[in-house]
Design an enzyme around this catalytic site. Structure first.
Site, PDB file in Angstrom:
ATOM      1  N   GLY A 217       0.794  -1.223   0.000  1.00 62.34           N
ATOM      2  CA  GLY A 217       0.000   0.000   0.000  1.00 62.34           C
ATOM      3  C   GLY A 217       0.824   1.268   0.000  1.00 62.34           C
ATOM      4  CG  LEU A 243      -3.061  -2.467  -2.693  1.00 61.77           C
ATOM      5  CD1 LEU A 243      -3.060  -1.729  -4.022  1.00 61.77           C
ATOM      6  CD2 LEU A 243      -3.405  -1.531  -1.542  1.00 61.77           C
ATOM      7  CG  ASP A 244       0.742  -3.221  -3.649  1.00 61.77           C
ATOM      8  OD1 ASP A 244       0.801  -2.941  -4.861  1.00 61.77           O
ATOM      9  OD2 ASP A 244       0.702  -2.369  -2.754  1.00 61.77           O
ATOM     10  CD  GLU A 245      -1.215  -9.748  -0.948  1.00 65.64           C
ATOM     11  OE1 GLU A 245      -0.634 -10.811  -1.227  1.00 65.64           O
ATOM     12  OE2 GLU A 245      -1.056  -9.145   0.132  1.00 65.64           O
TER      13      GLU A 245
END
EC number: 3.5.1.10
Length: 300
Positions: A217, A243-245
């Site tokens: 994040g 998110l960002d995974e």
């Protein structure tokens, strides 16, 4: 007079007209490599690079990437694919042939930070990024002159919370107009909606300014400073709804210590970010990345 962009594309097309690559994933079993290489030999191909990997030789998944030269590949591609189909069926392959000069069309999304975008433009101008940068889209006007000076269209589409769906609609219209294959988020500081991401599965590449899974994040450098980390890094990954995974393509780090303040971390991080993103994008464009579950096989 041709623009720089047009001349660059012509050079790509001329320099690699006989080269192609074959990428395969299938259940592992004996004879796969022998069958593929024998087929290519019969087609008059000269193999210039070959990489393979198996998750488990007994019952696992096998991955293979072969790059080869063969005369008149562009005109023979359809016939070669047809001839290869029975082999692919025998081994239950997911496979694709791609011409080396079948350049993907890129859209680069950027906000205020310029370093990642400028690195990609420099690599492209130097002939190191084998792609057609079709368009740059931004929620700020800052980079217009740098982009348009080399003949690449630049579009400013502001994004607000209230009009996010409207902005994404305009973006999608442009991506369709320019027939974009891959989207690069070069420090584009907006979260894409699930509806947007669904239009480009495994075709949106992001650079996150931390060594994931740490500091997912916003504000990762400030949080890294507060935590007193001794390593900072950057991660390039495919974008998913989480998110960002998404599957990680490439990462790198630099060592820091107690003397580094957040602005120092950001300065060092910018160098890592632009390098990691450029490497990840090149590997994607060259079909060196195969997604397996939520991970990647990278033949670099």
């Amino acid at each position: 007079m041709h623009t720089f962009r047009e001349r660059r594309l012509q050079n790509f097309l001329q320099n690699y007209q006989h080269r192609a690559r074959l990428v395969i994933s299938c259940p592992d079993r004996p004879g796969i490599v022998a069958a593929v290489t024998s087929f290519l030999y019969e087609q008059g191909a000269n193999i210039v690079e070959s990489s393979q990997y198996s998750t488990d030789p007994e019952g696992g998944t096998f991955f293979l990437r072969i790059e080869f030269d063969t005369p008149m590949m562009a005109t023979r591609k359809a016939n070669i694919e047809k001839a290869f189909a029975p082999i692919a069926q025998t081994f239950q392959m997911n496979w694709r042939f791609r011409l080396h000069n079948d350049l993907q069309k890129l859209a680069i999304f950027v906000s205020k930070e310029e370093h990642c975008l400028l690195e990609l433009l420099w690599e492209w101008q130097a002939g190191e990024l084998l792609a057609d940068i079709a368009v740059v889209i931004s929620n700020h006007e800052y980079m217009r002159e740098s982009v348009e000076s080399i003949g690449i269209p630049y579009y400013f589409i502001p994004v607000t919370k209230e009009k996010k769906a409207e902005a994404e609609g305009k973006q999608l219209a442009l991506l369709n107009e320019y027939k974009v294959d891959t989207i690069v988020l070069a420090r584009y500081m907006q979260i894409l909606s699930p509806e947007f991401v669904a239009q480009f599965p495994a075709k949106i590449i992001n650079i996150h300014h931390s060594f994931l899974p740490a500091f997912v994040g916003a504000r990762p450098y400030e949080r890294a400073y507060e935590r007193g980390v001794k390593l900072i890094g950057a991660t390039s990954h495919y974008v998913t709804d989480d998110l960002d995974e998404g599957p990680i393509i490439e990462q790198d780090v630099a060592r820091v210590d107690h003397r580094y303040h957040p602005e120092d971390l950001k300065r060092i991080g910018r160098i890592i970010e632009k390098t990691v993103l450029a490497r990840a994008l090149k590997w994607h464009l060259e079909d060196r990345v195969i997604i397996y579950q939520n991970k990647t096989i990278v033949f670099n």
